[in-house]
Scaffold this motif. Sequence first.
Motif, PDB file in Angstrom:
ATOM      1  N   PRO A  87       0.809  -1.222   0.000  1.00 54.36           N
ATOM      2  CA  PRO A  87       0.000   0.000   0.000  1.00 54.36           C
ATOM      3  C   PRO A  87       0.841   1.270   0.000  1.00 54.36           C
ATOM      4  O   PRO A  87       0.391   2.320  -0.445  1.00 54.36           O
ATOM      5  CB  PRO A  87      -0.830  -0.117   1.281  1.00 54.36           C
ATOM      6  N   HIS A  88       2.068   1.181   0.515  1.00 53.64           N
ATOM      7  CA  HIS A  88       3.010   2.302   0.531  1.00 53.64           C
ATOM      8  C   HIS A  88       4.383   1.774   0.155  1.00 53.64           C
ATOM      9  O   HIS A  88       4.719   0.617   0.430  1.00 53.64           O
ATOM     10  CB  HIS A  88       3.061   2.965   1.915  1.00 53.64           C
ATOM     11  N   ARG A 105       6.835   0.663  -4.701  1.00 54.37           N
ATOM     12  CA  ARG A 105       5.694   0.761  -5.605  1.00 54.37           C
ATOM     13  C   ARG A 105       6.100   1.331  -6.959  1.00 54.37           C
ATOM     14  O   ARG A 105       5.478   1.033  -7.978  1.00 54.37           O
ATOM     15  CB  ARG A 105       4.608   1.663  -4.989  1.00 54.37           C
ATOM     16  N   ARG A 114       3.008  -0.248   7.812  1.00 56.40           N
ATOM     17  CA  ARG A 114       2.069   0.088   6.743  1.00 56.40           C
ATOM     18  C   ARG A 114       2.640  -0.185   5.357  1.00 56.40           C
ATOM     19  O   ARG A 114       1.938  -0.075   4.363  1.00 56.40           O
ATOM     20  CB  ARG A 114       1.651   1.556   6.861  1.00 56.40           C
TER      21      ARG A 114
END
Length: 272
Positions: free
Chosen positions: A143-144, A173, A158
Amino acid sequence: MEKLQAALEKARKTRTGQGAMVPARHQLQARPAETVPETDALWQALAPFEVDERRLIDHLVVTREAGAAATPFDILRTKVLLQMRQNGWKRLAITSPMPGSGKTTIACNLALGLGRQRDLRSILLDLDLRDPSVHRFFETEPPHGIGEVLTGAVPFARNALRYGDNVALSMARHPETDPTRLLLAEDTVDMLDAIEAAYKPDVMIFDLPSVLVNDDTRAFLKNADCALIVIRAEDTRFAQFDTCEREIAEHTNVLGVVLNAYRYGDSPREAN
């Protein structure tokens, strides 16, 4: 090819004859027999993910289960782990002189091979920030990105994803435009120390860029206890290996050399 083999033998003898270079902060104590509950909770809180076995094999990641295909990597895993334990090392950098040598394949297989050791916890961090690829090997995206973790914008929890119970992956990413500023920063040093203190991994694997293409790996190697050099048979030139080995040795310990894609035997060869 003969020159490359001779260089591997010379590097092995040189490393055997010299004292290990162990920074004071890496004089590590053995992990307690029981992990504190807080650490267990942190690992369980990491978001789990799974990938189909056939997808892994498509990317030449073959160590999730024991078998003939996994055996060369399992031998490498055992030799790496024993030598790191002997020296009190936890942080392993994996790099190569030039791209295309298979360093990320080695890193991913080593991480999953370590994952089959249920008494160990391992973290794989993709620090090839100009051309990150670990997320493609596992066909998943966090997600990050790991760059946000290194700057402190996002906590490790996270970003990292948990594979099984005891392997965590910190992936990117997208490429970073100026990764050296991250890899050289003292904030990165502090962040890695904080991750190690909180999650207490037995091994941290850093998939780094190739040494001879930019200065990213040079900027980071001070944070590693040792480094594994991956070279590719028929492609890596003697001068490239020699320069790479000497530069790495200036910053950390050279753990060994993997000769990848060796066509004249039953399996890839590993020199240590």
